[in-house]
Write a protein that holds these residues in place. Structure first.
Motif, PDB file in Angstrom:
ATOM      1  N   PRO A   1       0.820  -1.215   0.000  1.00  0.00           N
ATOM      2  CA  PRO A   1       0.000   0.000   0.000  1.00  0.00           C
ATOM      3  C   PRO A   1       0.856   1.267   0.000  1.00  0.00           C
ATOM      4  O   PRO A   1       1.925   1.305   0.613  1.00  0.00           O
ATOM      5  CB  PRO A   1      -0.806  -0.123   1.297  1.00  0.00           C
ATOM      6  CG  PRO A   1       0.018  -1.006   2.181  1.00  0.00           C
ATOM      7  CD  PRO A   1       0.692  -1.983   1.254  1.00  0.00           C
ATOM      8  N   VAL A   2       0.377   2.291  -0.679  1.00  0.00           N
ATOM      9  CA  VAL A   2       1.033   3.598  -0.706  1.00  0.00           C
ATOM     10  C   VAL A   2       0.227   4.542   0.174  1.00  0.00           C
ATOM     11  O   VAL A   2      -0.958   4.774  -0.077  1.00  0.00           O
ATOM     12  CB  VAL A   2       1.129   4.146  -2.143  1.00  0.00           C
ATOM     13  CG1 VAL A   2       1.779   5.524  -2.136  1.00  0.00           C
ATOM     14  CG2 VAL A   2       1.916   3.175  -3.025  1.00  0.00           C
TER      15      VAL A   2
ATOM     16  N   LEU B   1      -4.694   4.356   7.757  1.00  0.00           N
ATOM     17  CA  LEU B   1      -5.073   3.110   8.415  1.00  0.00           C
ATOM     18  C   LEU B   1      -6.094   2.339   7.581  1.00  0.00           C
ATOM     19  O   LEU B   1      -6.046   1.110   7.498  1.00  0.00           O
ATOM     20  CB  LEU B   1      -5.638   3.401   9.811  1.00  0.00           C
ATOM     21  CG  LEU B   1      -4.621   3.860  10.860  1.00  0.00           C
ATOM     22  CD1 LEU B   1      -5.332   4.291  12.142  1.00  0.00           C
ATOM     23  CD2 LEU B   1      -3.608   2.749  11.157  1.00  0.00           C
ATOM     24  N   VAL B   2      -7.018   3.058   6.952  1.00  0.00           N
ATOM     25  CA  VAL B   2      -7.987   2.403   6.069  1.00  0.00           C
ATOM     26  C   VAL B   2      -7.255   1.738   4.902  1.00  0.00           C
ATOM     27  O   VAL B   2      -7.568   0.607   4.518  1.00  0.00           O
ATOM     28  CB  VAL B   2      -9.028   3.417   5.553  1.00  0.00           C
ATOM     29  CG1 VAL B   2      -9.868   2.797   4.429  1.00  0.00           C
ATOM     30  CG2 VAL B   2      -9.932   3.871   6.688  1.00  0.00           C
ATOM     31  N   ILE B   3      -6.269   2.432   4.326  1.00  0.00           N
ATOM     32  CA  ILE B   3      -5.497   1.863   3.216  1.00  0.00           C
ATOM     33  C   ILE B   3      -4.795   0.584   3.649  1.00  0.00           C
ATOM     34  O   ILE B   3      -4.795  -0.432   2.933  1.00  0.00           O
ATOM     35  CB  ILE B   3      -4.479   2.888   2.692  1.00  0.00           C
ATOM     36  CG1 ILE B   3      -5.195   4.043   1.987  1.00  0.00           C
ATOM     37  CG2 ILE B   3      -3.483   2.229   1.734  1.00  0.00           C
ATOM     38  CD1 ILE B   3      -4.281   5.186   1.598  1.00  0.00           C
ATOM     39  N   LEU B   4      -4.187   0.595   4.831  1.00  0.00           N
ATOM     40  CA  LEU B   4      -3.468  -0.575   5.331  1.00  0.00           C
ATOM     41  C   LEU B   4      -4.416  -1.751   5.572  1.00  0.00           C
ATOM     42  O   LEU B   4      -4.115  -2.892   5.197  1.00  0.00           O
ATOM     43  CB  LEU B   4      -2.723  -0.217   6.618  1.00  0.00           C
ATOM     44  CG  LEU B   4      -1.510   0.693   6.464  1.00  0.00           C
ATOM     45  CD1 LEU B   4      -1.059   1.239   7.816  1.00  0.00           C
ATOM     46  CD2 LEU B   4      -0.364  -0.070   5.799  1.00  0.00           C
TER      47      LEU B   4
ATOM     48  N   GLU C   1       6.564  -8.496   8.009  1.00  0.00           N
ATOM     49  CA  GLU C   1       7.142  -7.562   8.974  1.00  0.00           C
ATOM     50  C   GLU C   1       7.252  -6.132   8.441  1.00  0.00           C
ATOM     51  O   GLU C   1       6.948  -5.182   9.185  1.00  0.00           O
ATOM     52  CB  GLU C   1       8.512  -8.073   9.433  1.00  0.00           C
ATOM     53  CG  GLU C   1       9.130  -7.277  10.570  1.00  0.00           C
ATOM     54  CD  GLU C   1       8.260  -7.230  11.821  1.00  0.00           C
ATOM     55  OE1 GLU C   1       8.367  -6.231  12.565  1.00  0.00           O
ATOM     56  OE2 GLU C   1       7.464  -8.169  12.041  1.00  0.00           O
ATOM     57  N   PRO C   2       7.677  -5.909   7.187  1.00  0.00           N
ATOM     58  CA  PRO C   2       7.703  -4.522   6.689  1.00  0.00           C
ATOM     59  C   PRO C   2       6.331  -3.850   6.717  1.00  0.00           C
ATOM     60  O   PRO C   2       6.220  -2.662   7.029  1.00  0.00           O
ATOM     61  CB  PRO C   2       8.209  -4.684   5.246  1.00  0.00           C
ATOM     62  CG  PRO C   2       9.026  -5.929   5.276  1.00  0.00           C
ATOM     63  CD  PRO C   2       8.281  -6.839   6.209  1.00  0.00           C
ATOM     64  N   ARG C   3       5.276  -4.598   6.418  1.00  0.00           N
ATOM     65  CA  ARG C   3       3.926  -4.033   6.457  1.00  0.00           C
ATOM     66  C   ARG C   3       3.493  -3.771   7.893  1.00  0.00           C
ATOM     67  O   ARG C   3       2.788  -2.790   8.177  1.00  0.00           O
ATOM     68  CB  ARG C   3       2.949  -4.979   5.765  1.00  0.00           C
ATOM     69  CG  ARG C   3       3.177  -5.058   4.264  1.00  0.00           C
ATOM     70  CD  ARG C   3       2.310  -6.097   3.620  1.00  0.00           C
ATOM     71  NE  ARG C   3       2.484  -6.115   2.174  1.00  0.00           N
ATOM     72  CZ  ARG C   3       1.956  -7.025   1.385  1.00  0.00           C
ATOM     73  NH1 ARG C   3       1.206  -7.987   1.900  1.00  0.00           N
ATOM     74  NH2 ARG C   3       2.171  -6.985   0.081  1.00  0.00           N
ATOM     75  N   ARG C   4       3.911  -4.626   8.788  1.00  0.00           N
ATOM     76  CA  ARG C   4       3.587  -4.413  10.204  1.00  0.00           C
ATOM     77  C   ARG C   4       4.276  -3.152  10.721  1.00  0.00           C
ATOM     78  O   ARG C   4       3.666  -2.360  11.466  1.00  0.00           O
ATOM     79  CB  ARG C   4       4.012  -5.633  11.012  1.00  0.00           C
ATOM     80  CG  ARG C   4       3.775  -5.508  12.513  1.00  0.00           C
ATOM     81  CD  ARG C   4       4.135  -6.793  13.235  1.00  0.00           C
ATOM     82  NE  ARG C   4       4.113  -6.612  14.661  1.00  0.00           N
ATOM     83  CZ  ARG C   4       5.125  -6.133  15.364  1.00  0.00           C
ATOM     84  NH1 ARG C   4       6.253  -5.797  14.744  1.00  0.00           N
ATOM     85  NH2 ARG C   4       5.035  -5.989  16.674  1.00  0.00           N
ATOM     86  N   ARG C   5       5.535  -2.953  10.346  1.00  0.00           N
ATOM     87  CA  ARG C   5       6.237  -1.740  10.775  1.00  0.00           C
ATOM     88  C   ARG C   5       5.555  -0.496  10.215  1.00  0.00           C
ATOM     89  O   ARG C   5       5.479   0.538  10.887  1.00  0.00           O
ATOM     90  CB  ARG C   5       7.699  -1.793  10.335  1.00  0.00           C
ATOM     91  CG  ARG C   5       8.540  -2.790  11.114  1.00  0.00           C
ATOM     92  CD  ARG C   5      10.024  -2.517  10.911  1.00  0.00           C
ATOM     93  NE  ARG C   5      10.413  -2.641   9.510  1.00  0.00           N
ATOM     94  CZ  ARG C   5      10.870  -3.752   8.963  1.00  0.00           C
ATOM     95  NH1 ARG C   5      10.963  -4.855   9.694  1.00  0.00           N
ATOM     96  NH2 ARG C   5      11.214  -3.782   7.689  1.00  0.00           N
TER      97      ARG C   5
END
Length: 251
Positions: free
Chosen positions: A129-130, A140-143, A183-187
């Motif tokens: 996601p960007v 947060l909605v995008i994520l 993990e990168p998305r979680r960060r």
């Protein structure tokens, strides 16, 4: 070929599926990179002599990328998994033969099956996601929407379902996937929550990990614990708005 399969420990390399019967054809298995009688070449960057035995060494860094080759390899792995071939039996030699390329061609792009398999799964997921970097609520909605789309993809793709089911049987492979993809998305999510606290959109007296769990928990519950639960469009907005209602700073 002197290079041994760099597969994941615990995923043994099968030895009985090689296509070669002589020293000159073991790498290419009839693929487009096969050389003449003097042995297979290692692709367009290899020299004209010496075969491909030394080609894979150190080739991971700065390796040439070819979308056509990668797609052929990914299609080969996906096809074999769809046919019911267990992950443990997916040798580099078998993948190369199915894709119509040489083993050296695969080793120039991946160090072994672990890296190849993680790349395959990454290629099948929605793009990262960007974020806008302005509205915390919007980011947060995008994520969460990205999580929802991934959950839908896993449900509708028999290949993804099969791949993830098998991958969880191999701890090192599962760990590699989490390290490079999850993990990168979680960060990114944690950074967004932190920004919300700094900007006064989220209470700053709460633990960041706890807040992130409140936001991502409903999506994980519906994709992992209750795989039949609804993942309808608009779910991300509902989760974010409901959770943030209780996370607003108190007067």
């Amino acid at each position: 070929m002197s290079r041994q399969d760099g597969g994941t420990p615990g995923i043994p390399e099968t030895q009985g599926d090689g296509a070669a019967t002589g020293g000159s054809t073991g790498d290419a298995a009839g693929g487009p990179t096969a050389g003449a009688a003097g042995g297979p070449t290692a692709g367009p960057t290899a020299g004209s002599t010496g075969g491909s035995a030394g080609a894979p060494a150190g080739a991971r860094r700065g390796r040439p990328r070819s979308e056509g080759v990668e797609r052929a390899v990914f299609d080969a792995v996906g096809g074999l998994l769809d046919e019911g071939v267990p992950l443990a039996e997916l040798s580099i030699e078998r993948i190369a033969r199915t894709a119509g390329v040489g083993k050296a061609t695969i080793y120039r792009r991946w160090t072994g099956k672990e890296e190849l398999f993680v790349d395959l799964l990454r290629s099948m997921e929605p793009p990262d996601p960007v974020l806008s970097g302005t509205s915390v609520r919007g980011d947060l909605v995008i994520l969460l929407e990205s999580m929802r789309e991934r959950g839908v993809a896993k449900r509708t793709s028999s290949l993804l379902h099969n791949a993830f089911a098998q991958m969880q049987l191999y701890p090192r492979l599962w760990e590699a996937y989490h390290h490079t993809v999850i993990e990168p998305r979680r960060r990114l999510s944690l950074d967004t929550v932190r920004r919300g606290m700094e900007q006064g959109e989220i209470r700053d007296d709460l633990d960041i990990e706890f807040v992130n769990d409140l936001l991502t928990g409903p999506l994980l519950l519906r994709t992992v614990i209750r795989p039949g639960a609804s993942l309808e469009p608009g779910l991300a907005e509902r989760v974010v708005d409901t959770v943030m209602e209780g996370l607003r700073p108190r007067d």
